[in-house]
Design a protein around this motif. Structure first.
Motif, PDB file in Angstrom:
ATOM      1  N   TYR A 166      43.787  41.994  24.822  1.00 59.44           N
ATOM      2  CA  TYR A 166      44.502  42.866  25.753  1.00 59.44           C
ATOM      3  C   TYR A 166      45.775  42.178  26.259  1.00 59.44           C
ATOM      4  O   TYR A 166      46.868  42.749  26.227  1.00 59.44           O
ATOM      5  CB  TYR A 166      43.570  43.240  26.925  1.00 59.44           C
ATOM      6  CG  TYR A 166      44.307  43.761  28.108  1.00 59.44           C
ATOM      7  CD1 TYR A 166      44.853  45.042  28.104  1.00 59.44           C
ATOM      8  CD2 TYR A 166      44.491  42.965  29.246  1.00 59.44           C
ATOM      9  CE1 TYR A 166      45.558  45.518  29.194  1.00 59.44           C
ATOM     10  CE2 TYR A 166      45.189  43.431  30.329  1.00 59.44           C
ATOM     11  CZ  TYR A 166      45.725  44.705  30.309  1.00 59.44           C
ATOM     12  OH  TYR A 166      46.431  45.168  31.377  1.00 59.44           O
ATOM     13  N   GLU A 172      26.305  42.263  39.842  1.00 64.12           N
ATOM     14  CA  GLU A 172      26.093  40.955  39.218  1.00 64.12           C
ATOM     15  C   GLU A 172      27.275  40.071  39.595  1.00 64.12           C
ATOM     16  O   GLU A 172      28.431  40.426  39.321  1.00 64.12           O
ATOM     17  CB  GLU A 172      26.060  41.101  37.692  1.00 64.12           C
ATOM     18  CG  GLU A 172      24.817  41.758  37.153  1.00 64.12           C
ATOM     19  CD  GLU A 172      24.864  41.776  35.632  1.00 64.12           C
ATOM     20  OE1 GLU A 172      24.655  40.718  35.021  1.00 64.12           O
ATOM     21  OE2 GLU A 172      25.144  42.848  35.088  1.00 64.12           O
ATOM     22  N   ARG A 177      40.450  35.571  43.046  1.00 67.85           N
ATOM     23  CA  ARG A 177      41.515  36.341  42.411  1.00 67.85           C
ATOM     24  C   ARG A 177      42.514  36.812  43.456  1.00 67.85           C
ATOM     25  O   ARG A 177      42.215  36.876  44.643  1.00 67.85           O
ATOM     26  CB  ARG A 177      40.946  37.587  41.707  1.00 67.85           C
ATOM     27  CG  ARG A 177      40.017  37.290  40.548  1.00 67.85           C
ATOM     28  CD  ARG A 177      40.778  36.746  39.350  1.00 67.85           C
ATOM     29  NE  ARG A 177      39.907  36.500  38.218  1.00 67.85           N
ATOM     30  CZ  ARG A 177      39.191  35.378  38.037  1.00 67.85           C
ATOM     31  NH1 ARG A 177      39.236  34.416  38.940  1.00 67.85           N
ATOM     32  NH2 ARG A 177      38.457  35.219  36.966  1.00 67.85           N
ATOM     33  N   ASP A 191      36.447  33.723  32.033  1.00 70.98           N
ATOM     34  CA  ASP A 191      36.891  33.865  33.423  1.00 70.98           C
ATOM     35  C   ASP A 191      37.352  32.527  33.995  1.00 70.98           C
ATOM     36  O   ASP A 191      36.549  31.590  34.113  1.00 70.98           O
ATOM     37  CB  ASP A 191      35.723  34.342  34.307  1.00 70.98           C
ATOM     38  CG  ASP A 191      35.689  35.842  34.491  1.00 70.98           C
ATOM     39  OD1 ASP A 191      36.576  36.529  33.948  1.00 70.98           O
ATOM     40  OD2 ASP A 191      34.770  36.322  35.181  1.00 70.98           O
TER      41      ASP A 191
HETATM   42  C1  WQD Z   1      37.342  39.828  39.339  1.00 70.96           C
HETATM   43  C2  WQD Z   1      36.343  38.766  39.765  1.00 70.96           C
HETATM   44  C3  WQD Z   1      34.776  38.226  38.027  1.00 70.96           C
HETATM   45  C4  WQD Z   1      32.847  42.184  37.982  1.00 70.96           C
HETATM   46  C5  WQD Z   1      40.890  41.827  34.907  1.00 70.96           C
HETATM   47  C6  WQD Z   1      41.601  41.692  33.597  1.00 70.96           C
HETATM   48  C7  WQD Z   1      43.036  41.346  33.863  1.00 70.96           C
HETATM   49  C8  WQD Z   1      43.676  42.333  34.830  1.00 70.96           C
HETATM   50  C9  WQD Z   1      42.871  42.493  36.053  1.00 70.96           C
HETATM   51  C10 WQD Z   1      44.774  44.266  33.896  1.00 70.96           C
HETATM   52  C11 WQD Z   1      36.065  37.709  38.682  1.00 70.96           C
HETATM   53  C12 WQD Z   1      34.063  38.860  39.202  1.00 70.96           C
HETATM   54  C13 WQD Z   1      33.668  41.109  38.280  1.00 70.96           C
HETATM   55  C14 WQD Z   1      31.447  42.085  38.282  1.00 70.96           C
HETATM   56  C15 WQD Z   1      31.826  39.867  39.169  1.00 70.96           C
HETATM   57  N1  WQD Z   1      43.758  43.640  34.303  1.00 70.96           N
HETATM   58  N2  WQD Z   1      33.175  39.977  38.859  1.00 70.96           N
HETATM   59  N3  WQD Z   1      30.999  40.928  38.857  1.00 70.96           N
HETATM   60  O1  WQD Z   1      38.700  39.587  35.178  1.00 70.96           O
HETATM   61  O2  WQD Z   1      40.086  38.913  37.199  1.00 70.96           O
HETATM   62  O3  WQD Z   1      40.922  40.595  35.633  1.00 70.96           O
HETATM   63  O4  WQD Z   1      41.524  42.822  35.699  1.00 70.96           O
HETATM   64  O5  WQD Z   1      45.855  43.864  33.619  1.00 70.96           O
HETATM   65  O6  WQD Z   1      43.670  41.351  32.656  1.00 70.96           O
HETATM   66  O7  WQD Z   1      40.982  40.666  32.845  1.00 70.96           O
HETATM   67  O8  WQD Z   1      39.103  41.221  37.124  1.00 70.96           O
HETATM   68  O9  WQD Z   1      37.746  42.746  38.475  1.00 70.96           O
HETATM   69  O10 WQD Z   1      36.866  42.025  36.217  1.00 70.96           O
HETATM   70  O11 WQD Z   1      36.936  40.363  38.078  1.00 70.96           O
HETATM   71  O12 WQD Z   1      31.351  38.854  39.692  1.00 70.96           O
HETATM   72  O13 WQD Z   1      30.648  43.007  38.013  1.00 70.96           O
HETATM   73  O14 WQD Z   1      35.091  39.414  39.999  1.00 70.96           O
HETATM   74  O15 WQD Z   1      34.001  37.195  37.455  1.00 70.96           O
HETATM   75  O16 WQD Z   1      35.849  36.500  39.344  1.00 70.96           O
HETATM   76  P1  WQD Z   1      39.634  39.960  36.249  1.00 70.96           P
HETATM   77  P2  WQD Z   1      37.621  41.676  37.432  1.00 70.96           P
END
Ligand code: WQD
Length: 327
Positions: A140, A205, A220, A284
């Motif tokens: 992506y 989770e 984040r 991550d």
């Molecule tokens: C955030 C935090 C997870 C879900 C993604 C894309 C990135 C950008 C933004 C578009 C992390 C944790 C998540 C869950 C969890 N997108 N988490 N349980 O991965 O930072 O970024 O969205 O451009 O390209 O990769 O976002 O919201 O998935 O995760 O613990 O069920 O929440 O590990 O620390 P991410 P996310």
């Protein structure tokens, strides 16, 4: 200004369209409704349902006299992009090439592009500024980086002026509660928490509690979608005044952990929101935070609504709007 918002029925696109219309611009939307929803379309918009992969149709819509276009039509699940790269190659790469060619054919020479922090990959230093090495860890992110490189060539060769906006973690809903079309099958943290709060999922989770962060969970940079929308407006105004291309990060410069967000969500929703701690999600990083100095300098923009309370409260309002009877 007459603006074409491509992907304007989607999560971020619908907020961008709403804010542009609030500021008096004439809005047309292109969307195939694959992930966007008609609920996000307001009566004052012109709506063209169709696919950016349909080039002749795209050109016919784009020829209707627009001052500028905003392109947010893309598949965006980083994990899925590793399992189904062909989907991302087609929708994101081929789809965007079609938009660039159609814009040139239709005489649209101003474009705001929805890019991503995913182009940077594993952080080498924090906060991440625009000069940070670009080495995406998922397909992506690769598609977004390749598109930025194409944009640079179209700028040089075709005079297409662009602003690429590199979003960090978009979250929240319209401050006035007008946009509430929910994302289908969300994978991002805040909508997943909301789905647990309304009872659609049994628990959250938490992916990893052994990171080198203050509470062990991932950190984040969450940016409210209305802040993102304001940046699109500022980018369009800037492109009209001074047609020079550039790319900027959009973040709040604040790091929030998974557990901090969960805690705020429990307080604001009044729901217990059960959670289970699971292992780290592959790929991550522990922490991602943006520098937004360039956005401030070039767009006069900074985050104003990206505190955790506003993000959760506006999300909760959108979810309760849908699930009031089950909640
Ligand atoms: C955030 C935090 C997870 C879900 C993604 C894309 C990135 C950008 C933004 C578009 C992390 C944790 C998540 C869950 C969890 N997108 N988490 N349980 O991965 O930072 O970024 O969205 O451009 O390209 O990769 O976002 O919201 O998935 O995760 O613990 O069920 O929440 O590990 O620390 P991410 P996310």
């Amino acid at each position: 200004m007459k603006v074409l918002v491509i992907g304007g029925a989607g999560y971020i696109g619908s907020h961008v369209a709403r804010l542009l219309a609030d500021k008096g611009h004439d809005i047309s939307i292109i969307d195939n409704l694959s992930s966007g929803t008609e609920e996000n379309l307001f009566p004052e918009y012109a709506f063209f349902r169709g696919d950016i992969l349909d080039y002749p149709w795209l050109v016919s819509v784009m020829k209707q006299g627009y001052d500028a276009a905003v392109h947010l039509a893309a598949a965006k699940a980083a994990g899925e992009s590793m399992r189904r790269p062909e989907k991302y190659a087609t929708q994101n790469l081929t789809g965007t090439i079609n938009i660039l060619n159609a814009a040139c054919e239709a005489g649209i020479s101003r474009l705001v592009f929805s890019s991503s922090a995913a182009i940077y990959g594993e952080p080498k230093y924090l906060p991440i500024d625009e000069a940070h090495p670009k080495d995406p860890t998922n397909f992506y992110g690769f598609t977004k980086l390749e598109i930025e490189r194409c944009l640079e060539w179209y700028d040089r060769l075709k005079g297409l002026r662009f602003v690429a906006l590199r979003y960090f973690n978009a979250a929240g809903y319209d401050l006035e509660g007008r946009v509430h079309g929910l994302e289908k099958n969300p994978a991002n943290l805040v909508p997943v928490i909301m789905e647990v709060a309304v009872g659609l999922r049994p628990h959250l989770e938490v992916f990893g509690t052994d990171y080198p962060t203050p509470d062990g969970s991932g950190v984040r940079d969450y940016i409210h979608v209305t802040d993102l929308a304001e940046a699109h407006c500022a980018a369009l105004v800037r492109l009209m005044k001074e047609p020079r291309s550039f790319a900027v990060n959009l973040g709040s410069e604040q790091g929030l952990s998974v557990l901090e967000i969960l805690d705020a969500a429990r307080k604001i929703t009044g729901r217990s929101i059960p959670m289970v701690m699971t292992g780290r999600r592959p790929g991550d990083p522990a922490k991602l935070v943006a520098s937004s100095a360039a956005a401030k300098d070039l767009l006069g923009w900074e985050a104003k609504h990206s505190d955790v309370e506003t993000i959760i409260a506006t999300s909760w309002r959108a979810y309760t709007h849908h699930f009031a009877h089950d909640a």
